[in-house]
Design a protein around this motif. Structure first.
Motif, PDB file in Angstrom:
ATOM      1  N   MET A   1      55.381  55.103  79.734  1.00 37.76           N
ATOM      2  CA  MET A   1      54.631  53.857  79.532  1.00 37.76           C
ATOM      3  C   MET A   1      53.573  53.713  80.611  1.00 37.76           C
ATOM      4  O   MET A   1      53.867  53.831  81.804  1.00 37.76           O
ATOM      5  CB  MET A   1      55.575  52.655  79.594  1.00 37.76           C
ATOM      6  CG  MET A   1      54.865  51.314  79.407  1.00 37.76           C
ATOM      7  SD  MET A   1      55.925  49.876  79.720  1.00 37.76           S
ATOM      8  CE  MET A   1      56.046  49.917  81.502  1.00 37.76           C
ATOM      9  N   ASP A 118      46.476  44.582  77.062  1.00 40.10           N
ATOM     10  CA  ASP A 118      47.028  45.372  75.970  1.00 40.10           C
ATOM     11  C   ASP A 118      48.543  45.239  76.035  1.00 40.10           C
ATOM     12  O   ASP A 118      49.171  45.661  77.009  1.00 40.10           O
ATOM     13  CB  ASP A 118      46.596  46.833  76.142  1.00 40.10           C
ATOM     14  CG  ASP A 118      47.167  47.762  75.082  1.00 40.10           C
ATOM     15  OD1 ASP A 118      47.999  47.321  74.270  1.00 40.10           O
ATOM     16  OD2 ASP A 118      46.786  48.944  75.084  1.00 40.10           O
ATOM     17  N   SER A 120      50.917  46.809  74.759  1.00 32.33           N
ATOM     18  CA  SER A 120      51.656  48.063  74.892  1.00 32.33           C
ATOM     19  C   SER A 120      51.679  48.582  76.326  1.00 32.33           C
ATOM     20  O   SER A 120      52.394  49.535  76.631  1.00 32.33           O
ATOM     21  CB  SER A 120      51.053  49.130  73.975  1.00 32.33           C
ATOM     22  OG  SER A 120      49.774  49.537  74.421  1.00 32.33           O
ATOM     23  N   ARG A 121      50.910  47.934  77.218  1.00 36.59           N
ATOM     24  CA  ARG A 121      50.867  48.344  78.623  1.00 36.59           C
ATOM     25  C   ARG A 121      51.342  47.216  79.543  1.00 36.59           C
ATOM     26  O   ARG A 121      51.079  47.243  80.746  1.00 36.59           O
ATOM     27  CB  ARG A 121      49.447  48.751  79.001  1.00 36.59           C
ATOM     28  CG  ARG A 121      48.897  49.918  78.186  1.00 36.59           C
ATOM     29  CD  ARG A 121      47.428  50.155  78.476  1.00 36.59           C
ATOM     30  NE  ARG A 121      47.212  50.520  79.869  1.00 36.59           N
ATOM     31  CZ  ARG A 121      46.042  50.383  80.492  1.00 36.59           C
ATOM     32  NH1 ARG A 121      45.002  49.856  79.847  1.00 36.59           N
ATOM     33  NH2 ARG A 121      45.915  50.751  81.745  1.00 36.59           N
ATOM     34  N   GLY A 139      55.171  41.130  71.700  1.00 40.46           N
ATOM     35  CA  GLY A 139      55.038  42.553  71.432  1.00 40.46           C
ATOM     36  C   GLY A 139      54.802  43.383  72.669  1.00 40.46           C
ATOM     37  O   GLY A 139      54.217  44.476  72.596  1.00 40.46           O
ATOM     38  N   ALA A 141      55.583  45.876  75.843  1.00 40.39           N
ATOM     39  CA  ALA A 141      56.305  47.142  75.845  1.00 40.39           C
ATOM     40  C   ALA A 141      57.725  46.988  76.359  1.00 40.39           C
ATOM     41  O   ALA A 141      58.658  47.607  75.842  1.00 40.39           O
ATOM     42  CB  ALA A 141      55.550  48.169  76.697  1.00 40.39           C
ATOM     43  N   THR A 185      60.077  45.971  71.564  1.00 38.85           N
ATOM     44  CA  THR A 185      60.130  45.780  73.010  1.00 38.85           C
ATOM     45  C   THR A 185      61.404  46.392  73.579  1.00 38.85           C
ATOM     46  O   THR A 185      62.503  46.080  73.125  1.00 38.85           O
ATOM     47  CB  THR A 185      60.072  44.279  73.354  1.00 38.85           C
ATOM     48  OG1 THR A 185      58.860  43.721  72.837  1.00 38.85           O
ATOM     49  CG2 THR A 185      60.125  44.055  74.860  1.00 38.85           C
TER      50      THR A 185
END
Length: 210
Positions: A1, A118, A120-121, A139, A141, A185
């Motif tokens: 990640m 973001d 996802s980060r 949402g 990570a 997550t």
């Protein structure tokens, strides 16, 4: 990640939970907080605070009390080379049905827009079930439950073994979140904010070992 930002709950996660804190004299860092945020800063990871503050709406303290406490938090973090890059708070009670109170995602949406984040980060760290839900609903990570503050009671609600968390310091957990049937997550538990950040950095730096 790839980790670009960590969102933190405040009371019970970064500072000792004094219950409806509106006096900067009451701001007290949980041990390891300064070192943890300093480490994130050294790696170029942004840090944000997202906090439910219904004491404002209930009239227990004015909005200026929140800002005074945040200023004091910054003063306490500075010797560690740490700082909070930005913060959001919800002044509403749970009965008001707002979109900014965790576990709803209004504070995330505001920070996301302001800082081009973001999901996802990004990761979320907090001491309540609502913090994990907030991370999942946004949402993000990763979401991490710490045992400080109300964390032990939260772990009990989720059926997690707090003693095992203390033994390992930071570990992946699998537990159903209330009202959440599916989530991308990844969930973790940690002893405190310092071990949470150490774990997050390990995931980011050595993803194959996570």
């Amino acid at each position: 990640m790839e980790l670009s930002a960590v969102l933190f709950d405040r009371d019970g996660t970064l500072i000792v939970d004094k219950h409806y804190l509106g006096d900067p004299e009451g701001v007290e860092l949980i041990p390891g907080t300064g070192e943890a945020l300093g480490a994130l800063h050294s790696w170029g990871v942004k840090t944000f605070v997202v906090s439910n503050q219904s004491g404002i709406g209930r009239g227990y303290f004015p909005e200026s009390g929140w800002h005074a406490c945040e200023k004091r938090l910054g003063e306490l973090l500075a010797p560690f080379g740490a700082a909070v890059d930005d913060e959001r708070f919800c002044p509403h009670g749970p009965e008001e049905g707002c979109r900014c109170r965790k576990p709803d995602t209004g504070m995330w949406e505001s920070l996301k827009t302001a800082h081009n984040l973001d999901a996802s980060r990004c990761a979320m760290v907090g001491d309540k079930v609502e913090d994990l839900l907030f991370g999942a609903n946004a949402g993000l990570a990763v979401a991490v439950l710490v045992l400080s503050g109300k964390g032990e009671k939260s772990a009990e609600k989720l059926g997690l073994d707090a003693e095992e968390v203390r033994r390992q310091g930071f570990l992946a957990v699998s537990c159903p979140l209330p009202g959440k049937t599916q989530s991308g997550t990844r969930l973790f538990a940690a002893t405190n904010v310092r071990t949470a950040v150490e774990g997050l950095l390990a995931i980011a730096l050595f993803p194959s070992e996570a």
